[in-house]
Every structure is written in structure tokens, then in C-alpha cells.
Design an enzyme around this catalytic site. Structure first.
Site, PDB file in Angstrom:
ATOM      1  N   CYS A  79      -6.206   5.095   1.345  1.00  0.00           N
ATOM      2  CA  CYS A  79      -6.464   3.923   0.512  1.00  0.00           C
ATOM      3  C   CYS A  79      -7.947   3.531   0.546  1.00  0.00           C
ATOM      4  O   CYS A  79      -8.772   4.215  -0.042  1.00  0.00           O
ATOM      5  CB  CYS A  79      -5.528   2.803   0.937  1.00  0.00           C
ATOM      6  SG  CYS A  79      -5.259   1.617  -0.372  1.00  0.00           S
ATOM      7  N   HIS A 168      -0.246   4.587   1.785  1.00  0.00           N
ATOM      8  CA  HIS A 168      -0.323   4.395   3.246  1.00  0.00           C
ATOM      9  C   HIS A 168       0.798   5.136   3.974  1.00  0.00           C
ATOM     10  O   HIS A 168       1.797   4.505   4.339  1.00  0.00           O
ATOM     11  CB  HIS A 168      -0.202   2.903   3.576  1.00  0.00           C
ATOM     12  CG  HIS A 168      -1.383   2.085   3.208  1.00  0.00           C
ATOM     13  ND1 HIS A 168      -2.387   1.796   4.093  1.00  0.00           N
ATOM     14  CD2 HIS A 168      -1.716   1.487   2.046  1.00  0.00           C
ATOM     15  CE1 HIS A 168      -3.306   1.045   3.494  1.00  0.00           C
ATOM     16  NE2 HIS A 168      -2.921   0.845   2.249  1.00  0.00           N
ATOM     17  N   GLU A 170       0.915   5.896   6.932  1.00  0.00           N
ATOM     18  CA  GLU A 170       1.032   5.377   8.313  1.00  0.00           C
ATOM     19  C   GLU A 170       1.974   4.177   8.380  1.00  0.00           C
ATOM     20  O   GLU A 170       2.322   3.726   9.470  1.00  0.00           O
ATOM     21  CB  GLU A 170      -0.365   5.014   8.861  1.00  0.00           C
ATOM     22  CG  GLU A 170      -0.970   3.710   8.385  1.00  0.00           C
ATOM     23  CD  GLU A 170      -1.551   3.772   6.973  1.00  0.00           C
ATOM     24  OE1 GLU A 170      -1.366   4.792   6.283  1.00  0.00           O
ATOM     25  OE2 GLU A 170      -2.165   2.767   6.551  1.00  0.00           O
TER      26      GLU A 170
END
Ligand code: GLN
Length: 189
Positions: A79, A168, A170
Site C-alpha cells: 500500500c 494489505h 499482513e
């Protein structure tokens, strides 16, 4: 294996947790002296690219990072991290690490679609993709491989030692993209 995670602002803790779960040492980079030259890889997290970019300059981290990426240090930007890596940012003269042959558009989905989750293919493998005030990639150079598109927009790319996603990974429990990056570090892909 030791991977540096830029920890100036944004979602860096989540990356460190995943690295640890994969048995990899994740090291927070908060200032120049944390930026060791024996990292095996580097993660640039999501957050606010203008803030992270400003801090990179103020802390004299921008050029050392750029130099290492140019020399081949495997890097993964999510991002805002993807924006930091881009050579061109739409409607903005400023660029930061500027090593990836991409043109990105910031906050590209408008207010209505500020944040959304979608399941789509990354490298022909279905994963969950959380988008948060996300950019997308408007165009790429010849050396850039497109790994994912969502609604006809490019959202994940690789250019030799550099990997970038507009979303994202993660923030999900699926470590496929992080494993992909680890394989890049090991030179397996
Ligand atoms: N909108 C942010 C920017 O332009 C990126 C958002 C994110 O990293 N989740 O930097």
C-alpha cells in the site's frame, strides 16, 4: 534470515508478527542506525506515504534504502510502501525511493470504496485482499510482472528483487504473499 521492517508509521507490527510466525527474524527500522547492511530483505508497510516519505528524508534513510534496493536487496512494499517504491505518483511531483517502474494513483477508489475486502487471484492463487484507502497501479514498465488485478486494475507487481501490493496481506491469516517474498529472498522464484 533477517528482514528489516520500516517502523516509522503505519501497519508494521503485523508484518513482524507474520515474519516471526514464519520463523524469520523481523527487525524494526526506526532510524538510520537500525538500517543494517546485512538484512536479507526489507518490508515497507502501509500507512501514509507522505508521512513515511517525509520521515525517510528527515532521518536520512531514503538514500541508503534506495541504494540497497538498486543493489538487489529484496524489498516488499504494501500500500503506502508500494507508493514509496513507485517511480511515478499521479498528480504529485514528489517521489520517494523511486526504484520501481510503476505509475501509481493514490486513494484511487474514492470515498465510497474507502476500504473493502475482496478475494482474488495473486499469482494464480486465490487470497483475501484488504484494501484501505488504497492506491492502484495505472501502468507498468516492460520489466514489471503483473501478479494481481482487481476490477481490471493492477494491484500487485514484481520487478526482479521488488514486490509490491496495493492491498494489505499482513491483515489476513493467509501468509501466501509473505511466503512468496521469502521465496524471492531465497532466490527460489
Ligand atoms: N492512502 C495512503 C497513501 O496514500 C495509503 C493507504 C495505506 O497504506 N493503507 O499513502
Amino acid at each position: 534470515m533477517k528482514v528489516g521492517v520500516l517502523a516509522l508509521q503505519g501497519a508494521f507490527i503485523e508484518h513482524i508478527k507474520i515474519l516471526n510466525e514464519l520463523g524469520i527474524r523481523g527487525v524494526e527500522i526506526r532510524q538510520l542506525k537500525d538500517f543494517s547492511y546485512n538484512f536479507d530483505g526489507l518490508i515497507l508497510p502501509g500507512g501514509e506515504s507522505t508521512t513515511i516519505g517525509k520521515l525517510l528524508r528527515e532521518l536520512d534513510l531514503l538514500y541508503p534504502i534506495r541504494e540497497q534496493v538498486v543493489r538487489g536487496l529484496p524489498v516488499f512494499g504494501t500500500c503506502a510502501g508500494m507508493i514509496l517504491l513507485a517511480k511515478h505518483i499521479e498528480n504529485q511531483p514528489e517521489h520517494y525511493i523511486s526504484t520501481m517502474d510503476t505509475r501509481v494513483t493514490r486513494n484511487a477508489y474514492g470515498r465510497q470504496y474507502d476500504s473493502f475486502n475482496i478475494t482474488a487471484e495473486f499469482n494464480k492463487h486465490l487470497i483475501e485482499m484488504p484494501f484501505i484507502r488504497a492506491p492502484y497501479i495505472k501502468s507498468v514498465g516492460n520489466d514489471v510482472k503483473v501478479l494481481a488485478t482487481v476490477h481490471d486494475k493492477i494491484v500487485a507487481v514484481r520487478q526482479s528483487n521488488q514486490l509490491a501490493t496495493a492491498f494489505h496481506p499482513e491483515l489476513t491469516k493467509d501468509y501466501y504473499v509473505h511466503n512468496y517474498f521469502v521465496k524471492m529472498i531465497k532466490g527460489e522464484i
